[in-house]
Structures are given as C-alpha cells and as structure tokens.
Design a protein around this motif. Structure first.
Motif: not given
Length: 435
Positions: A133-138, A159-161
């Motif tokens: 996972i390289n992109t996180l959208i909150l 955990r999203l390193q």
C-alpha cells in the motif's frame, strides 16, 4: 485517465471549483488535506487524484481508503468503480460476511475501501498485505475521530510502512492534525467558506409544546405533500415512535438508524434514492457522507446539541448549489446558542391537511446480481419483454452481488410480479418480489 470520459460516466458536465482546485494544486511529492462541506464532491476529487497514483502493473493493494461508516464505504465504492474502470475495487466493513471478504481479498484489489475496525481485522489475519500500500486516504477523518476510531487508525497506519502519500479529507476545519496520521509536508485546499459551496437554505421554525411536537410534525409532513424529506432525531427511540405514527396513517416511509440490520439500512437508502419512498426518518447516522441526491426538505424533530451536527444535517439538502428548506421543531422554552432569533415561523393552522400522496415508484427485487453476470441492461430488457411494460414505467436500477433492485411505477408493481416470476434472465430462472 481522461477527465471527460469520467465526467460522462458520472453524468456531470464539468468539475466544480473545489475539484478543479484540487487537481491544479495537487503535488504527488506532498501529502494533501482537503476541507470541504458535505455534498461538495470530495469523493470524486480524491478519486481523480488516485488516477495519478495507480499502476496496472503493480500487484497487491495500492490504495487504502479509510472511512467512518459502512454506508460511506459503499458509496465511495460506486464512485471509484466509475472513475477507475479496469482496476479491482473491494469494500469491507463491519456487519459484512468476513468469509466473503476474505475470499475477495485472496486476489488483492488495487483499491481497498473499509471501516477502521474491519481493515484492522484483515491486517491482523494477514488477508491484507500492508507492504504494497503506497497511498492512504482518510476520508471524513473528523467523523472517524468523533466515532472513536483513533485506536484502530493508529494500529493500521503503523503497519503501512511504504506509504508515499497520505490524503485527508474533512467536512469541518481541523486546527490541528493528529500526529498519528503521519501527515508531513502537505498542500491544503480549504473550501469550507467559499460562497459557491454555501447551501442556499431557507430555515423556518415550528413552535410547539412538548406534548404537541408529534402532532406538529405530522401536520408539517402533510403540508409538505410530495416533497422529498429527511426527518432527523437524536435518538433511535424517537425515530421508531415517528415511524409508528406514519405506519398507523399508512404513509410510505423508511427508517435509517444504527439499531437496524445493515441490509435494512441499505434498502432504506436505496428506496429513498429511487423515489419508492419520499420520507426518511433517521438519526445523525445519515447526517454525513451519504449520497442522497435531490432532498427537498430537512426537518429537525429534535435539534442536536452541537452546531456542527446541525450544519451537517442541513447539508443533506441544497447540495451542489441547489436550494432547499429546513424546518426546526422547537418548544417555546428551547434555547440553542447556534440558532438565530429571527427565523420565520411556519404556521400550521389547519387540522385537515391532506395526507401526502404515495410515492410514484415501488421497489422490486430480482434474485440475480453481479455474481450471475446480470447488469442493468439485462434487467431493462427483461422488464420490457413483459406485456404492456414500457421504458418510461421503469425507474432506477441497482445491481448488488446476489440480487438486483428496480423501481417500477407503483400501479404496475403487482402486475410485473405476476408476469415476471420464474421468467429467465440470461437463461436463469429468477424470482421477483416486492421489498
């Protein structure tokens, strides 16, 4: 990704000012924060940004979208599928069958949408590989904090390193972004106070003593006639009580609150969208994040204690620069600091307002869906092959995994059920019934 093709699929003519500014100011090398009101099109905005991050050659989940509610997760899934055709999209949330979700995650989607608790569940069981996972959208981050999801979000984000970008959206201004989000150098787009985003609302008050509030509500519903209306309560019990009153008067409506089964909540929203019912009684669960277009009227049967909640409830109408009306039912002694004193009073001076007319459509279910390779064109063709059924008799169609739902003109519903039952779609016999 060609923007015009996306607009055509979304059936809109152009991006709004906020969405254009998001695309113009986006920097793939920095994190991104978007403040914009409920109903302003945030989902499409960040979906377009994802187009600059996704690669068809990469394996595993590339983008994770965390949301506070199941309904918002499902709504985002619909938009993402239209914007990013060709990419696998999976939605996971509390109340859904975990075995079904685990099976879907065996072949990892490019985009995963989920509520914090359920995403944490899958991370703990290693059904999601966080390293891809390289992109996180909150999305609706302020609401996630309000719902108490901070602990789960911390667990997930730790955990999203391999994140290269974090995108955060909020419908309220956040003076401080919590450190656990990991947001670093970032671009901020703030459309909370833009004139074009401000809803065009007419707010009126109905004054009634406590013992007459329900009677005043009933009169107001009747006076409003066929208008599409959401009635907000602070508590499930009040919503249930109003529903019992309307049930006794045989007024078509639906309930939407956290005490209902997820399937019942989804069906209530579906029927409200397709005009099978025009009255939705709800709690603040429906105040944010739901795509409920063309709502004419908001009624506050009970006012929320905080102004933010009042604003978000009102945001269900007058969306995307449309206009809408809001009614607040207050007792003579009520005092709320966020209310102004000069709201015009709505006069309910008759005891014989006619009952609101029945909604124009009824919703039918068909026992076949995406798993059976059934699509909207199949359903339309199936119905048009029935005697005396024309295209104009058919309303909105929604295809789910195992079943399909179609709005048909109410006076034709029984006829269609009789003639369609056990007929075939794509060579498979289906049952048709009323929801």
């Amino acid at each position: 990704m060609i923007i015009q093709q996306v607009l055509d699929r979304m059936q809109i003519t152009e991006l709004n000012a906020m969405q254009k500014e998001v695309l113009e100011r986006y920097d793939a090398q920095q994190d991104f924060i978007l403040h914009s009101p409920t109903g302003s099109g945030k989902t499409l905005a960040f979906s377009l940004l994802l187009g600059q991050k996704l690669s068809p050659e990469k394996e595993g989940v590339q983008a994770l979208i965390l949301v506070p509610t199941r309904e918002l997760a499902l709504q985002i899934e619909q938009v993402i599928r239209k914007v990013h055709q060709g990419y696998k999209v999976t939605c996971c949330y509390g109340g859904n069958d975990t075995k079904v979700e685990r099976n879907k995650l065996r072949e990892a989607p490019a985009i995963l949408i989920g509520t914090p608790g359920r995403v944490m569940y899958h991370l703990e069981r290693l059904t999601i590989r966080p390293e891809t996972i390289n992109t996180l959208i909150l999305d609706e981050f302020d609401k996630s904090l309000e719902f108490g999801f901070q602990g789960q979000m911390i667990y997930i984000i730790e955990r999203l390193q391999n994140l290269s970008q974090r995108i955060l959206t909020s419908a309220t201004m956040m003076t401080e972004i919590p450190e656990f989000t990991g947001i670093g150098q970032h671009v901020t787009v703030n459309h909370l106070h833009h004139a074009e985003a401000a809803p065009k609302l007419t707010i009126k008050k109905v004054v009634a003593p406590a013992q007459n509030k329900l009677k005043a509500l009933f009169k107001l519903i009747c006076k409003n006639g066929p208008k599409k209306t959401i009635i907000f309560c602070n508590h499930r019990e009040a919503a249930d009580h109003i529903s019992e009153l309307l049930e006794d008067r045989e007024i078509i409506h639906d309930l939407f609150h956290g005490g209902l089964e997820q399937s019942d909540r989804e069906l209530a929203l579906l029927k409200f969208r397709n005009n099978s019912n025009r009255i939705l009684i709800t709690t603040d669960l429906a105040a944010r994040g739901l795509d409920i277009p063309e709502v004419d009227t908001i009624i506050h049967y009970q006012l929320p204690p905080k102004e933010d909640a009042f604003i978000h409830r009102n945001g269900r109408t007058a969306r995307m620069q449309a206009s809408g009306e809001v009614f607040i039912i207050v007792k003579p002694e009520d005092s709320y600091p966020y209310l102004v004193e000069d709201y015009e009073e709505e006069v309910l001076d008759r005891d014989d307002y006619p009952l609101p007319p029945n909604s124009p459509y009824a919703t039918l279910y068909i026992t076949g869906g995406k798993k059976d390779k059934i699509n909207k064109i199949d359903v339309v063709g199936f119905l048009l092959n029935l005697p005396d059924i024309k295209k104009e008799n058919v309303g909105l169609i929604e295809i789910k995994e195992k079943e399909s739902y179609v709005a048909v003109e109410r006076h034709l519903a029984i006829q269609i059920i009789k003639e369609a039952n056990l007929q075939k779609i794509k060579g498979r016999k289906v049952k048709v019934g009323r929801t």
